[in-house]
Design an enzyme around this catalytic site. Structure first.
Site, short mmCIF file in Angstrom:
data_model
loop_
_atom_site.label_atom_id
_atom_site.label_comp_id
_atom_site.label_asym_id
_atom_site.label_seq_id
_atom_site.Cartn_x
_atom_site.Cartn_y
_atom_site.Cartn_z
CB SER A 1 0.60 -3.74 -3.91
OG SER A 1 0.01 -4.74 -3.10
CE1 TYR B 1 4.68 -4.54 -0.84
CE2 TYR B 1 2.31 -4.57 -0.53
CZ TYR B 1 3.41 -4.83 -1.30
OH TYR B 1 3.25 -5.38 -2.55
CE LYS C 1 4.92 -2.53 -4.00
NZ LYS C 1 5.78 -2.54 -5.22
#
Length: 251
Positions: free
Chosen positions: A135, A150, A154
């Site tokens: 990401s 998150y 990633k």
């Protein structure tokens, strides 16, 4: 002759399903792993006989271990692996709880050990290609979407990509990743009405991308399937920005 397949973790929707469509169109066999039986059935009906499906909750350790055991005992050569499973629910760092954190890290744990089992299969067969979906958030913070846990998960996936590329190259295995920006997929359903995802993202984030629009699953799948293919045979350890120009500089 040994049957070959590409295993797609998170293959029942979004970028994983888009990649599956492209691979099947090229005459390849795919195995889709997802958490929703309904979505898997729909993907199977669409893609046809060259597709197998398996329902697995990646946050359930027993189900993950069962999948790993099946991979270890499979007589198929897994020529490709796409790690496409994900979840995304922005929340300020100061409001994160253990469950929020674990929702991301449990997926990373499953990804790590599933990939390990697949790599053993590829090693035994002398070749393979792995593509992880990372990401842009792992590289750049966005005030509108606070995503510390998150992004941490990633960023770890990006790092794993490079380490595995070094370790597995001697076994004929390439490992790469794609790093998308905003792509219209069901992942945003955690905090946007599923029926409003496209309108919400296009109205709010088209201008965020220098190229002028948010991405579609096919935009990222084009790069995933390229990285899986022999056309990218001299590419390993790469984390490719597929992001409408975001990492080049914000407008």
């Amino acid at each position: 002759m040994t049957q070959t397949t590409t295993l797609i973790i998170g293959g029942s929707s979004g970028m994983g399903l888009a990649a599956a469509r492209q691979l099947v169109a090229k005459g390849q066999h795919v195995t889709l792993v997802g958490s929703s039986t309904a979505k898997l059935d729909g993907a199977k009906a669409e893609l046809g006989a060259s597709t197998e499906t398996q329902q697995v909750n990646l946050r359930n350790a027993a189900e993950v271990e069962a999948l790993i055991e099946e991979i270890k005992t499979s007589d198929k050569h897994i020529v490709g692996l796409i790690n496409a499973a994900g979840t995304f629910s922005p929340k300020p760092f100061l409001e994160h709880g253990f469950e929020d954190y674990d929702s991301y890290m449990d997926l990373n744990r499953a990804t790590f050990f599933i990939t390990q089992a697949v790599a053993e299969n590829m090693k035994a067969n002398g070749s393979g290609s792995i593509v992880n979906i990372g990401s842009m958030w792992a590289k750049q913070a966005v005030r509108a979407t606070p995503s510390s846990a998150y992004s941490m998960a990633k960023a770890g996936l990006h790092s794993l990509t490079q380490h595995l590329a070094m370790e597995l190259a001697a076994h004929g295995i390439r490992v790469n990743a794609v790093s998308p920006a905003v792509v219209v997929t069901p992942i945003y359903g955690a905090f946007i009405d599923p029926d409003q995802i496209e309108d919400t993202l296009t109205s709010g984030f088209d201008a965020f991308h220098p190229i002028g629009r948010v991405g579609r699953p096919e935009d990222v799948a084009n790069t995933i399937t390229h990285l899986l293919s022999d056309d990218a045979s001299w590419v390993t350890g790469a984390v490719w920005d597929v992001d409408g120009g975001v990492m080049a500089g914000l407008v």
